[in-house]
Enzyme design. Structure first.
Site, short mmCIF file in Angstrom:
data_model
loop_
_atom_site.label_atom_id
_atom_site.label_comp_id
_atom_site.label_asym_id
_atom_site.label_seq_id
_atom_site.Cartn_x
_atom_site.Cartn_y
_atom_site.Cartn_z
N HIS A 92 1.16 8.68 6.90
CA HIS A 92 2.12 7.90 7.70
C HIS A 92 3.23 8.75 8.29
O HIS A 92 3.97 8.29 9.13
CB HIS A 92 2.76 6.80 6.85
CG HIS A 92 1.79 5.77 6.41
ND1 HIS A 92 1.44 5.59 5.10
CD2 HIS A 92 1.07 4.86 7.11
CE1 HIS A 92 0.57 4.62 5.00
NE2 HIS A 92 0.32 4.16 6.20
N HIS A 110 2.05 7.11 2.45
CA HIS A 110 1.60 8.45 2.12
C HIS A 110 1.76 9.42 3.29
O HIS A 110 2.24 9.04 4.36
CB HIS A 110 0.15 8.41 1.64
CG HIS A 110 -0.78 7.75 2.61
ND1 HIS A 110 -1.12 8.31 3.81
CD2 HIS A 110 -1.44 6.57 2.54
CE1 HIS A 110 -1.95 7.50 4.44
NE2 HIS A 110 -2.16 6.45 3.70
N LYS A 163 0.87 -1.18 0.00
CA LYS A 163 0.00 0.00 0.00
C LYS A 163 0.91 1.24 0.00
O LYS A 163 2.06 1.16 0.42
CB LYS A 163 -0.86 0.02 1.28
CG LYS A 163 -1.89 -1.08 1.38
CD LYS A 163 -3.29 -0.55 1.07
CE LYS A 163 -4.35 -1.62 1.19
NZ LYS A 163 -4.69 -1.88 2.59
N1 ARG Z 1 -0.55 -1.20 10.04
C1 ARG Z 1 -1.48 -0.41 10.79
C2 ARG Z 1 -2.06 0.68 9.92
O1 ARG Z 1 -1.46 1.07 8.94
C3 ARG Z 1 -0.86 0.21 11.99
C4 ARG Z 1 -0.27 -0.76 12.98
C5 ARG Z 1 -0.23 -0.19 14.34
N2 ARG Z 1 0.46 -1.02 15.30
C6 ARG Z 1 -0.08 -2.02 15.99
N3 ARG Z 1 0.69 -2.69 16.81
N4 ARG Z 1 -1.33 -2.35 15.88
O2 ARG Z 1 -3.11 1.19 10.25
#
Ligand code: ARG
Length: 573
Positions: free
Chosen positions: A136, A133, A130
């Site tokens: 982030h 962007h 993905k």
């Molecule tokens: N990958 C997730 C996102 O882009 C964020 C992960 C956050 N960390 C976690 N330990 N849940 O929304």
């Protein structure tokens, strides 16, 4: 360095409790405040609560206590109505600061309060395949700064990137690649191509239920470590990470580990067992959930009716893993405010499982970024790639530098490096300028404007001091006399320098890097006022060297402060 607050507490503890214990040390410390303006002193102590005990008017108590105090640390202790106001002894402050900088130099103001404690900081954690962007950038930059702040205070930090590299969507992506993907094409432009495939398969499964089954099937194969599934998944992960790493490199942000969601799949069965054993897991319409009504939270789905685990299950395993591995004092998650409920549920579940360490889990949320044309949406094509933002900012700085070269007719050394330091620094600084929970709208204009309270402004002050020190022949071993620093501008710098450690300590307690961002502006401003008002390079050697020592302290603290934000401090600009 002397701690003026503590000195006040020492004095008051002694004075107030002479005949009987009226206030504990903690109570005294919690009441000491910093008055809203300098005329009311550097610290104030209100005595309202003592009126009852002493059976006297508070103003009289304040006066009696103030009159009885004499201390080398304060040049004046006065009462004003019910307050005792303390004015720091300026000479004492000047010699404390200058001695500290002489002795500690780069380590000025480091308190070492975190010695011997581990802290896990998780940040960025994008989903593979993905776009990376501007949504982030927040987690990435805030998290990196929090890590640096903890390091500064002596904690041992371990940084995690919890990549979103697992879940049913990878079954879909595998099918899409097998059906329509061309590895060569993907390799040339990985994320946009993978995104296209992902969008296509999403549309197709809506029309064709059989295709949906095929995707499920491929995810099951992945879970069962089927060779072909694993290989494709690994490839997707590798090319994505290659792209993400370009951005991390631009940002100068590093990780101790990239253990993503997939890493915890092997740890999940044990967690599910513990969930069963603790009695927390209950059946609900074929699925398994944890009831969290005790915490005023909606129930958390742990295992779907088709038996597959989900995001939160992997987070249970991840939290436990980090606990076992690091025994952290804090396990910090820098993740957007959309996931506040998720982390509340996670903590609730850990408690229900009987994990007595669950309080080490800390969610540090931040507000959302939107675009002027609406919320970010990868599906709708409303994305601004972070890499583009960073590159544009660097480009713009380069243009400015080129123009300057033309005007001056001389080349700037390290132009590329300087442009990167200033361009990236500007983006980070802006990102870290406000309270993190605030939402904001991304604007190119604002991001690329370097006017006013910006990173380049603070960096410029640093560079200016560097050249001043060089011009003045600064030497750390030169003789100085702190008592020569008497002007208001000098006192204001000394006070600001003195606050540095407190600001960093506050920033770490509240997980708010913007305290430091604002602080660097305040210090840069205080310096500019001084610089415009005072000649520093003068005949009188002793006075010159003393002033240069003060400048050197400002330079080091600006550099340290920017460093805590992950921003470089070039010596020439
Ligand atoms: N990958 C997730 C996102 O882009 C964020 C992960 C956050 N960390 C976690 N330990 N849940 O929304």
């Amino acid at each position: 360095m002397v701690n003026f607050r503590e000195e006040i507490a020492n004095i008051l503890e002694d004075k107030l409790n002479k005949d009987q214990q009226v206030m504990t040390r903690e109570e005294i410390e919690s009441v000491i405040e910093v008055p809203p303006n300098a005329e009311m002193g550097d610290y104030a102590f209100p005595v309202f609560s003592l009126a009852k005990i002493f059976r006297k008017n508070p103003a009289i108590i304040a006066k009696e206590v103030a009159d009885s105090i004499s201390s080398e640390y304060f040049e004046k202790v006065e009462s004003k109505s019910a307050y005792i106001n303390f004015y720091i002894n300026k000479l004492k402050l000047a010699s404390e600061i200058l001695n500290e900088i002489k002795e500690k130099q780069e380590d000025f103001g480091k308190p070492g309060i975190g010695e011997g404690k581990n802290v896990v900081v998780e940040y960025s954690s994008p989903n593979i395949a993905k776009p990376f962007h501007i949504g982030h950038i927040r987690s990435t930059v805030i998290g990196d700064s929090i890590k640096r702040i903890y390091n500064f205070l002596g904690y041992n930090t371990i940084s995690y990137n919890h990549l979103g590299d697992y879940g049913t969507q990878f079954g879909m992506l595998i099918v899409a690649i097998k059906k329509w993907g061309d590895k060569e094409v993907i390799m040339n432009n990985p994320i946009p191509e993978l995104l296209k495939l992902y969008v296509k398969i999403n549309t197709e499964v809506e029309l064709d239920p059989q295709l949906r089954d095929e995707c499920r099937n491929w995810f099951a194969r992945l879970e069962n470590k089927d060779e072909e599934a694993l290989e494709l998944w690994q490839w997707i992960r590798d090319v994505s990470l290659m792209e993400f790493n370009k951005v991390y490199k631009l940002l100068d942000i590093e990780y101790d580990t990239f253990k993503g969601e997939s890493f915890y799949s092997d740890y999940m069965p044990a967690e599910v067992e513990q969930l069963e054993r603790s009695g927390a897991l209950v059946q609900s319409e074929g699925a398994k959930i944890v009831d969290l009504s005790k915490y005023d939270l909606p129930p958390a789905l742990i295992i779907k009716s088709d038996g597959s685990t989900i995001y939160i299950t992997r987070d249970i395993a991840a939290a436990h893993y980090r606990h076992t591995e690091h025994k952290p004092y804090r396990n910090i998650y820098v993740v957007g405010s959309q996931q506040i409920l998720h982390f509340q549920q996670l903590k609730g579940i850990l408690k229900e499982m009987g994990y007595d360490w669950s309080d080490e889990v800390v969610h540090v949320p931040f507000g959302m970024v939107a675009l002027e044309e609406g919320t970010l949406s990868t599906r709708k094509g409303r994305v601004v790639y972070l890499e583009d933002v960073l590159n544009k900012s660097v480009e713009k700085v380069k243009e400015i530098l080129t123009k300057r070269e033309e005007e001056k007719g001389e080349e700037i050394e390290n132009k590329e490096e300087l442009a990167a330091q200033v361009g990236i620094g500007a983006v980070k600084f802006q990102e870290l300028f406000n309270q993190r929970i605030k939402d904001y709208v991304f604007s190119w204009d604002k991001t690329l404007s370097f006017e006013g309270e910006t990173g380049p402004y603070v960096q410029y002050v640093h560079a200016r001091i560097c050249s001043l020190l060089e011009k003045g022949g600064f030497d750390i071993n030169n003789e100085i006399d702190p008592s020569l620093l008497k002007s208001d501008e000098e006192y204001s710098i000394l006070r600001t320098l003195y606050n540095f450690t407190d600001v960093v300590v506050d920033a770490h307690e509240k997980y708010e890097p913007y305290f430091i961002t604002r602080y660097t502006v305040e210090l840069a401003r205080a310096f500019n006022r001084y610089y415009n008002h005072t000649q520093i390079i003068i005949e009188d050697e002793l006075l010159k060297n003393t002033r240069l020592m003060l400048c050197y302290a400002v330079k080091n603290v600006i550099k340290e402060g920017l460093g805590l934000l992950g921003i470089a401090s070039p010596e020439k600009m």
